[in-house]
Design a protein around this motif. Structure first.
Motif, mmCIF file in Angstrom:
data_model
loop_
_atom_site.group_PDB
_atom_site.id
_atom_site.type_symbol
_atom_site.label_atom_id
_atom_site.label_comp_id
_atom_site.label_asym_id
_atom_site.label_seq_id
_atom_site.Cartn_x
_atom_site.Cartn_y
_atom_site.Cartn_z
ATOM 1 N N ILE A 1 0.961 -1.309 0.047
ATOM 2 C CA ILE A 1 -0.035 0.090 -0.047
ATOM 3 C C ILE A 1 0.748 1.240 0.112
ATOM 4 C CG2 ILE A 1 -1.659 1.439 1.466
ATOM 5 C CD1 ILE A 1 -2.489 -1.591 2.502
ATOM 6 N N SER A 2 1.796 1.375 0.655
ATOM 7 C CA SER A 2 2.847 2.642 0.845
ATOM 8 C C SER A 2 3.413 2.540 -0.625
ATOM 9 C CB SER A 2 3.878 2.116 1.761
ATOM 10 O OG SER A 2 4.711 1.044 1.388
ATOM 11 N N GLY A 3 3.395 1.788 -1.464
ATOM 12 C CA GLY A 3 3.895 1.841 -2.934
ATOM 13 C C GLY A 3 2.925 2.475 -3.919
ATOM 14 N N PHE B 1 -3.163 4.050 3.918
ATOM 15 C CA PHE B 1 -4.294 4.478 3.052
ATOM 16 C C PHE B 1 -4.600 5.983 3.323
ATOM 17 C CE2 PHE B 1 -5.508 0.107 1.447
ATOM 18 C CZ PHE B 1 -5.820 0.589 0.223
ATOM 19 N N ILE B 2 -4.765 6.297 4.704
ATOM 20 C CA ILE B 2 -5.393 7.666 4.773
ATOM 21 C C ILE B 2 -4.160 8.714 4.614
ATOM 22 C CG2 ILE B 2 -5.611 9.119 6.746
ATOM 23 C CD1 ILE B 2 -7.016 6.943 8.336
ATOM 24 N N GLU B 3 -2.812 8.156 4.679
ATOM 25 C CA GLU B 3 -1.690 9.093 4.252
ATOM 26 C C GLU B 3 -1.763 9.215 2.831
ATOM 27 O OE1 GLU B 3 1.858 7.729 5.715
ATOM 28 O OE2 GLU B 3 1.498 7.735 7.914
ATOM 29 N N LYS B 4 -2.147 8.310 1.952
ATOM 30 C CA LYS B 4 -2.174 8.134 0.561
ATOM 31 C C LYS B 4 -3.098 9.246 0.260
ATOM 32 C CE LYS B 4 1.068 5.604 -0.875
ATOM 33 N NZ LYS B 4 2.102 5.989 -1.806
ATOM 34 N N GLU B 5 -4.537 9.075 0.875
ATOM 35 C CA GLU B 5 -5.891 9.889 0.479
ATOM 36 C C GLU B 5 -6.513 10.093 1.680
ATOM 37 O OE1 GLU B 5 -9.537 9.787 -2.511
ATOM 38 O OE2 GLU B 5 -7.622 8.627 -2.809
ATOM 39 N N SER C 1 -4.214 11.074 12.002
ATOM 40 C CA SER C 1 -4.323 11.380 10.803
ATOM 41 C C SER C 1 -5.290 12.041 10.045
ATOM 42 C CB SER C 1 -3.735 9.978 9.963
ATOM 43 O OG SER C 1 -2.645 9.269 10.493
ATOM 44 N N THR C 2 -6.247 12.448 10.828
ATOM 45 C CA THR C 2 -7.610 12.825 10.356
ATOM 46 C C THR C 2 -7.534 14.293 10.435
ATOM 47 O OG1 THR C 2 -8.812 11.102 11.161
ATOM 48 C CG2 THR C 2 -10.113 12.690 10.514
#
Length: 510
Positions: free
Chosen positions: A279-281, A321-325, A361-362
């Motif tokens: 996911i990090s990639g 996932f939250i860091e990505k979007e 992260s919100t």
């Protein structure tokens, strides 16, 4: 033992015996025969099974075919042959290693097992050296050997599914064949990582079927095997880009089956650990396929009661996932609220821990999409009679980011949280919870004193109304009971019966 077992079977015709003997003679020349003299056939999946008996021996964590070898001719070492012969020697060693032994008896076929072990060690050194490119026959022979040695059927999992947070120490199961399997896994890992492996040729043999059966091995009870598997799966995902969609889909299916059908799987934590790095990639913006995987495969993993086994890995995937979007933060919070374990206190503590990490992260804008149901649930947790749940919900307010979010949404949050704090102060039994409640109440009063006073007054008014309503209800019931006591009893009249307490019981209760 086999001779005694076979002597009890009815004899076949002489013609059949002759043909069987012929086949045995042919296979013995290749160094592959079963211990009882029966010919060995290969199935389409590459496993070695006896043609006369489907009996398999169960080990601690797998069922191996009961095929052994009577004799194996030792092979030369790679350093002892010229370069022109090394490819042929490689294939010969792979064919030699296709023989599967029974490791449930450590004293059985010791010499043959040691020969195979030496062959595997020599293969590991050769592949690690990477002196020349692997030809297609070498790749085919390698994948066949890996399939025969590794792909096997696991026995049914007879362990009871325990609650996710209850750390009941279960005895780990270790495969007696691990000393042999470890070498095969080491060879597979070095084979996949080797620059000598051309991925364009390798993808024909490390195909969907190979990967699907490799994923099935994650259900092993041996933690050492799962540790090797997660590294190998990550390397396959990185090397064979063409197989990436299939791997994601296959892992999703494992999650679906675990959540909605079996509720049992031994490798969910390892699969999530692999996908945490996957996911990090992910490239930005996220593809719709990745979001569907997030919504349909990852969020429902909060449902099983064995959540505690893989909570850390699942939380990492959520935060990635939250860091990505960042817009997915509200989806995670709504998913947690949907699967909130209202009857499982240990699991509730885990949800609160994950919720705090998600809130870090919100963004305030995302929180506003679910602020009312979220803090209503936190208020219920603050009032929980289980002191660990109440304590964990109150400790969230020590987090600076959570406190900042609360401050920015104080108009919506304070009317939900302050009543819960007041109820705790009046009726909670645990002193640690009472102390934390006072601290949070003080923090809210400093946040906005005017709003705090208004909410406190509103709560007092509602409490007075509630007490008055309860008193009114009690008086109504008393009048009804008094009236019913003076009414004549008929056959169709309901009667309020007050149970009589005998003197000994009354004395105990008093």
């Amino acid at each position: 033992m086999w001779k005694q077992f076979l002597s009890k079977l009815p004899r076949k015709s002489s013609k059949s015996d002759a043909s069987s003997g012929s086949a045995h003679s042919h296979l013995s020349n290749n160094g592959m025969a079963s211990a009882n003299g029966n010919p060995i056939q290969r199935t389409s999946s590459g496993n070695v099974v006896s043609s006369r008996s489907a009996t398999v021996k169960r080990t601690a964590s797998a069922i191996f075919p009961s095929s052994v070898v009577t004799s194996i001719e030792p092979l030369l070492l790679f350093k002892d042959v010229p370069n022109s012969e090394k490819h042929n020697l490689f294939i010969s060693k792979m064919k030699l290693c296709c023989v599967v032994f029974d490791f449930s008896d450590p004293n059985k076929n010791c010499a043959e097992k040691d020969m195979k072990r030496q062959a595997l060690l020599d293969l590991v050194d050769y592949v690690d050296a990477g002196t020349s490119k692997f030809t297609e026959p070498m790749i085919a022979a390698s994948c066949k050997m890996f399939a025969i040695n590794l792909f096997r059927t696991f026995p049914p999992n007879t362990r009871s599914s325990t609650g996710g947070g209850e750390a009941e120490e279960e005895e780990l199961m270790f495969d007696p064949a691990w000393s042999h399997l470890q070498l095969v896994y080491d060879l597979l890992l070095k084979f996949i990582e080797s620059s000598s492996l051309d991925s364009k040729i390798g993808k024909k043999y490390v195909d969907h079927s190979f990967i699907a059966r490799l994923l099935e091995l994650f259900d092993s009870e041996d933690p050492r095997e799962k540790d090797c598997l997660k590294t190998i799966l990550h390397r396959i995902y990185g090397k064979f880009m063409v197989h990436r969609p299939f791997i994601r889909k296959a892992v999703s299916n494992i999650f679906y089956r675990f959540v909605f059908e079996t509720d049992r799987h031994n490798g969910i934590a390892e699969l999530l650990e692999v996908f945490g790095s996957v996911i990090s990639g992910f490239a930005l913006p996220l593809k719709e396929e990745h979001k569907i995987f997030f919504w349909r495969a990852l969020i429902p993993l909060h449902k099983p009661k064995t959540l505690g086994v893989y909570l850390q890995q699942l939380t990492y995937c959520m935060t990635q996932f939250i860091e990505k979007e960042p817009m997915l933060a509200s989806s995670v919070i709504k998913g947690l609220l949907r699967y909130w374990p209202v009857t499982n206190s240990q699991k509730e503590v885990m949800f609160l821990s994950e919720l705090e990490e998600v809130l870090e992260s919100t963004s305030p804008a995302e929180l506003q999409k679910c602020v009312i149901p979220l803090f209503r649930r936190i208020g219920f947790c603050i009032n929980s009679s289980h002191f660990q749940v109440a304590e964990r919900a109150l400790l969230m307010w020590n987090n600076d980011h959570v406190a900042s979010l609360a401050s920015q949404n104080q108009q919506a949050i304070m009317p939900l949280i302050l009543p819960a704090l007041e109820r705790n102060i009046r009726s909670h039994w645990n002193q640690a919870v009472l102390n934390l409640t006072e601290n949070v109440k003080k923090m809210l009063s400093e946040m906005n004193e005017e709003l705090f006073t208004a909410c406190e007054k509103k709560f007092e008014d509602e409490e007075e109304k509630r007490v008055a309503m309860e008193e009114k209800r009690r008086m109504i019931w008393e009048r009804l009971e008094t009236t019913a006591a003076f009414q004549p009893v008929t056959s169709n009249t309901a009667v309020l019966v007050i149970p009589a307490i005998t003197p000994p019981i009354a004395a105990v209760l008093s």
